[in-house]
Design a protein around this motif. Structure first.
Motif, PDB file in Angstrom:
ATOM      1  N   THR A  14      -4.738  28.199 -34.366  1.00  0.00           N
ATOM      2  CA  THR A  14      -3.709  28.734 -33.483  1.00  0.00           C
ATOM      3  C   THR A  14      -2.452  27.879 -33.554  1.00  0.00           C
ATOM      4  O   THR A  14      -2.535  26.655 -33.584  1.00  0.00           O
ATOM      5  N   VAL A  16       0.756  26.898 -31.323  1.00  0.00           N
ATOM      6  CA  VAL A  16       1.290  26.932 -29.965  1.00  0.00           C
ATOM      7  C   VAL A  16       2.731  26.470 -30.009  1.00  0.00           C
ATOM      8  O   VAL A  16       3.028  25.379 -30.483  1.00  0.00           O
ATOM      9  N   VAL A  50       0.626  31.436 -29.993  1.00  0.00           N
ATOM     10  CA  VAL A  50       0.752  31.457 -28.532  1.00  0.00           C
ATOM     11  C   VAL A  50       2.107  30.884 -28.153  1.00  0.00           C
ATOM     12  O   VAL A  50       2.491  29.800 -28.603  1.00  0.00           O
ATOM     13  N   GLN A  52       4.066  29.219 -25.349  1.00  0.00           N
ATOM     14  CA  GLN A  52       3.780  28.495 -24.116  1.00  0.00           C
ATOM     15  C   GLN A  52       5.068  28.351 -23.302  1.00  0.00           C
ATOM     16  O   GLN A  52       6.041  27.749 -23.748  1.00  0.00           O
ATOM     17  N   ARG A 185       1.273  36.738 -27.322  1.00  0.00           N
ATOM     18  CA  ARG A 185       0.413  35.972 -26.428  1.00  0.00           C
ATOM     19  C   ARG A 185       1.228  34.888 -25.732  1.00  0.00           C
ATOM     20  O   ARG A 185       1.846  34.049 -26.386  1.00  0.00           O
ATOM     21  N   PRO A 194      -3.329  27.316 -23.568  1.00  0.00           N
ATOM     22  CA  PRO A 194      -3.007  28.136 -24.738  1.00  0.00           C
ATOM     23  C   PRO A 194      -4.263  28.690 -25.415  1.00  0.00           C
ATOM     24  O   PRO A 194      -4.232  29.787 -25.992  1.00  0.00           O
ATOM     25  N   ALA A 197      -5.076  31.888 -23.864  1.00  0.00           N
ATOM     26  CA  ALA A 197      -4.181  32.944 -24.343  1.00  0.00           C
ATOM     27  C   ALA A 197      -4.603  33.423 -25.722  1.00  0.00           C
ATOM     28  O   ALA A 197      -4.547  34.612 -26.031  1.00  0.00           O
ATOM     29  N   ARG A 198      -5.025  32.494 -26.569  1.00  0.00           N
ATOM     30  CA  ARG A 198      -5.482  32.870 -27.909  1.00  0.00           C
ATOM     31  C   ARG A 198      -6.746  33.719 -27.853  1.00  0.00           C
ATOM     32  O   ARG A 198      -6.930  34.648 -28.638  1.00  0.00           O
TER      33      ARG A 198
END
Length: 256
Positions: A14, A16, A50, A52, A185, A194, A197-198
């Motif tokens: 992921t 972020v 994601v 943030q 996201r 995060p 969210a993922r």
């Protein structure tokens, strides 16, 4: 204050992003029309990215009747990704400037907000100047010309995980029509993970369901779904003041 613009979470593959310039936009990946996230200078897959929105994005709702349209009460806080860059907050916009996209599409792209899942409400609007009337985006599809780069104000009323579903469609010069739908996201609030969210999953709204009205929320599988799409000069002027007057605003054309 965030130190790094981009954090790679290797366990989940992921990316972020908490600060810096970010766009969403169409690309052709393996000859397929795809909505991706441009983390300058890299295009990234939306599903593994994601955004943030930390507590540095917090602004207070004024105790003013002009802000009565907001579902948040006066004196409460909302999270704002501003149209004008705040170096401490991710700066989210969109572009249609990928070279292959510019050579292939016919005139421009239609961008549609098809849904929002989260604990609060979302509103997105544009404003060309401090004294100009803002343009609230959606629920109608909006038209984005080829070779366009635009940033907007994104306002979230509550912290938590949000999935924002967008669809990009275009007619190509060769006569074909292409379309792709993806979820953006968001991990809103410094205390929101995060990773959560993922891992969040989009829950489609039943065909018979109607969109949530401004100031209400729909419940789907335990996840609140909120979309605040407001209209009217009072609302627009108020929304403008919330962001611009606090000093933390690219004009685009809407197509009915």
């Amino acid at each position: 204050m965030p130190v790094l613009k981009t954090l790679l979470v290797s366990a989940l593959a992921t990316t972020v992003i908490s600060t810096g310039h970010v766009d969403i936009g169409p690309r052709f990946v393996d000859d397929r029309w795809t909505l991706q996230v441009y983390d300058d200078p890299t295009w990234r897959d939306a599903d593994s990215t994601v955004l943030q929105v930390t507590d540095d994005a917090l602004l207070t709702v004024p105790d003013d009747p002009a802000y009565a349209f907001l579902p948040a009460k006066p004196g409460s806080d909302v999270y704002v990704i501003p149209q004008t860059q705040n170096p401490d907050v991710v700066w989210l916009g969109w572009n249609t400037q990928d070279p292959e996209v510019m050579e292939t599409i016919d005139r421009g792209v239609t961008m549609t907000l098809t849904g929002v899942q989260g604990p609060g409400e979302l509103t997105v609007y544009l404003q060309s100047g401090d004294f100009e009337q803002p343009q609230v985006l959606w629920p109608k599809p909006i038209w984005v010309d080829v070779n366009t780069h635009t940033h907007a104000n994104w306002v979230f009323t509550e912290p938590g995980v949000y999935l924002v579903q967008l669809k990009l469609e275009a007619d190509l010069i060769d006569g074909r029509t292409v379309s792709d739908t993806r979820e953006l996201r968001f991990a809103v609030g410094s205390g929101t993970s995060p990773e959560d969210a993922r891992a969040a999953t989009w829950r489609p709204v039943k065909a018979a369901a109607t969109p949530a009205r401004a100031g209400t929320a729909e419940e789907s599988g335990g996840v609140s779904t909120g979309v605040l799409i407001a209209a009217g000069a009072l609302l627009l002027a108020a929304a403008s003041g919330l962001v611009v007057a606090r000093g933390r605003g690219a004009k685009r054309r809407a197509r009915a």
